[in-house]
Scaffold this motif. Structure first.
Motif, PDB file in Angstrom:
ATOM      1  N   ALA A   1      50.245  36.852  43.203  1.00 29.49           N
ATOM      2  CA  ALA A   1      49.636  38.132  43.557  1.00 29.49           C
ATOM      3  C   ALA A   1      48.364  37.918  44.372  1.00 29.49           C
ATOM      4  CB  ALA A   1      49.337  38.943  42.301  1.00 29.49           C
ATOM      5  N   LEU A   2      47.563  36.957  43.975  1.00 35.00           N
ATOM      6  CA  LEU A   2      46.329  36.681  44.711  1.00 35.00           C
ATOM      7  C   LEU A   2      46.641  36.234  46.133  1.00 35.00           C
ATOM      8  CD1 LEU A   2      43.293  36.414  44.949  1.00 35.00           C
ATOM      9  CD2 LEU A   2      43.459  34.182  43.813  1.00 35.00           C
TER      10      LEU A   2
ATOM     11  N   ALA B   1      49.765  44.597  55.939  1.00 37.38           N
ATOM     12  CA  ALA B   1      48.837  44.740  54.812  1.00 37.38           C
ATOM     13  C   ALA B   1      49.515  45.462  53.655  1.00 37.38           C
ATOM     14  CB  ALA B   1      47.580  45.482  55.253  1.00 37.38           C
ATOM     15  N   SER B   2      50.206  46.528  53.966  1.00 35.70           N
ATOM     16  CA  SER B   2      50.894  47.300  52.935  1.00 35.70           C
ATOM     17  C   SER B   2      52.013  46.486  52.284  1.00 35.70           C
ATOM     18  CB  SER B   2      51.458  48.578  53.560  1.00 35.70           C
ATOM     19  OG  SER B   2      52.114  49.338  52.604  1.00 35.70           O
ATOM     20  N   THR B   3      52.767  45.763  53.095  1.00 35.17           N
ATOM     21  CA  THR B   3      53.863  44.935  52.576  1.00 35.17           C
ATOM     22  C   THR B   3      53.338  43.838  51.659  1.00 35.17           C
ATOM     23  OG1 THR B   3      55.195  45.365  54.546  1.00 35.17           O
ATOM     24  CG2 THR B   3      55.779  43.419  53.244  1.00 35.17           C
ATOM     25  N   GLU B   4      52.281  43.161  52.085  1.00 35.69           N
ATOM     26  CA  GLU B   4      51.708  42.077  51.274  1.00 35.69           C
ATOM     27  C   GLU B   4      51.112  42.620  49.979  1.00 35.69           C
ATOM     28  OE1 GLU B   4      51.978  38.884  51.492  1.00 35.69           O
ATOM     29  OE2 GLU B   4      52.860  38.749  53.481  1.00 35.69           O
ATOM     30  N   LYS B   5      50.457  43.765  50.057  1.00 32.82           N
ATOM     31  CA  LYS B   5      49.903  44.354  48.839  1.00 32.82           C
ATOM     32  C   LYS B   5      51.034  44.700  47.867  1.00 32.82           C
ATOM     33  CE  LYS B   5      47.047  47.980  46.914  1.00 32.82           C
ATOM     34  NZ  LYS B   5      46.255  49.184  47.145  1.00 32.82           N
TER      35      LYS B   5
ATOM     36  N   ARG C   1      53.918  43.231  47.625  1.00 33.82           N
ATOM     37  CA  ARG C   1      54.409  41.969  47.045  1.00 33.82           C
ATOM     38  C   ARG C   1      53.512  41.517  45.899  1.00 33.82           C
ATOM     39  NH1 ARG C   1      55.791  38.989  52.756  1.00 33.82           N
ATOM     40  NH2 ARG C   1      57.822  39.973  53.053  1.00 33.82           N
ATOM     41  N   ALA C   2      52.215  41.680  46.085  1.00 37.74           N
ATOM     42  CA  ALA C   2      51.270  41.315  45.027  1.00 37.74           C
ATOM     43  C   ALA C   2      51.504  42.175  43.786  1.00 37.74           C
ATOM     44  CB  ALA C   2      49.835  41.476  45.524  1.00 37.74           C
ATOM     45  N   LEU C   3      51.617  43.468  44.001  1.00 38.25           N
ATOM     46  CA  LEU C   3      51.823  44.379  42.873  1.00 38.25           C
ATOM     47  C   LEU C   3      53.169  44.134  42.194  1.00 38.25           C
ATOM     48  CD1 LEU C   3      50.353  47.636  44.441  1.00 38.25           C
ATOM     49  CD2 LEU C   3      49.271  46.090  42.787  1.00 38.25           C
ATOM     50  N   ASP C   4      54.185  43.814  42.980  1.00 37.17           N
ATOM     51  CA  ASP C   4      55.504  43.514  42.407  1.00 37.17           C
ATOM     52  C   ASP C   4      55.451  42.271  41.516  1.00 37.17           C
ATOM     53  OD1 ASP C   4      56.542  45.706  43.742  1.00 37.17           O
ATOM     54  OD2 ASP C   4      57.538  44.515  45.310  1.00 37.17           O
ATOM     55  N   ALA C   5      54.709  41.255  41.955  1.00 37.32           N
ATOM     56  CA  ALA C   5      54.584  40.029  41.152  1.00 37.32           C
ATOM     57  C   ALA C   5      53.919  40.332  39.813  1.00 37.32           C
ATOM     58  CB  ALA C   5      53.791  38.966  41.916  1.00 37.32           C
ATOM     59  N   LEU C   6      52.891  41.158  39.854  1.00 38.24           N
ATOM     60  CA  LEU C   6      52.207  41.527  38.611  1.00 38.24           C
ATOM     61  C   LEU C   6      53.102  42.392  37.730  1.00 38.24           C
ATOM     62  CD1 LEU C   6      48.644  42.328  40.005  1.00 38.24           C
ATOM     63  CD2 LEU C   6      49.367  40.279  38.750  1.00 38.24           C
TER      64      LEU C   6
END
Length: 129
Positions: A75-76, A94-98, A100-105
């Motif tokens: 996520a980081l 930016a939206s896609t990467e964010k 992905r981070a939220l999905d991992a969490l």
């Protein structure tokens, strides 16, 4: 921890000193711990507005993270990628990467706001998201 605190306080010189000590100790630690240290270096580069260096450091980590199991580490990584994209005014990336981070969490049942404990240079909102 001291590096992260100094980054949060926007004290890049102090953060760099702590990071250098951590990197010297990193020889005797796990690859995952080394990745955390490298992600601190990315945050330090961002505090210094050295987006080019931050991008290079993230790219160096990408192969390792393909097999990483720590959801907060993943996520980081993605939040830092989102932050770099945001700075480059690339709102789609930016939206896609964010996300992905939220999905991992989310997959690990970790609260979404935990990312802001790890990513002190990340901002909670991304334009258009």
């Amino acid at each position: 921890f001291q590096t992260l605190l100094a980054i949060k306080r926007r004290q890049p010189i102090v953060a760099a000193q702590h990071l250098e000590r951590a990197q010297k100790l990193a020889v005797a630690i796990t690859p995952e711990r080394r990745a955390w240290i490298q992600l601190l270096a990315v945050q330090l580069a961002l505090v210094r507005n050295d987006d080019k260096r931050a991008r290079e450091q993230l790219a160096e980590l990408a192969p390792f993270l393909e097999n990483a199991s720590d959801p907060r580490l993943l996520a980081l990584y993605h939040m830092l990628a989102a932050e770099l994209a945001k700075r480059a005014r690339d709102t789609l990336t930016a939206s896609t990467e964010k996300q992905r981070a939220l999905d991992a969490l989310h997959a690990a049942e970790i609260a979404a706001d935990a990312i802001y404990q790890d990513c002190v240079v990340c901002t909670p909102t991304i334009p258009g998201k």
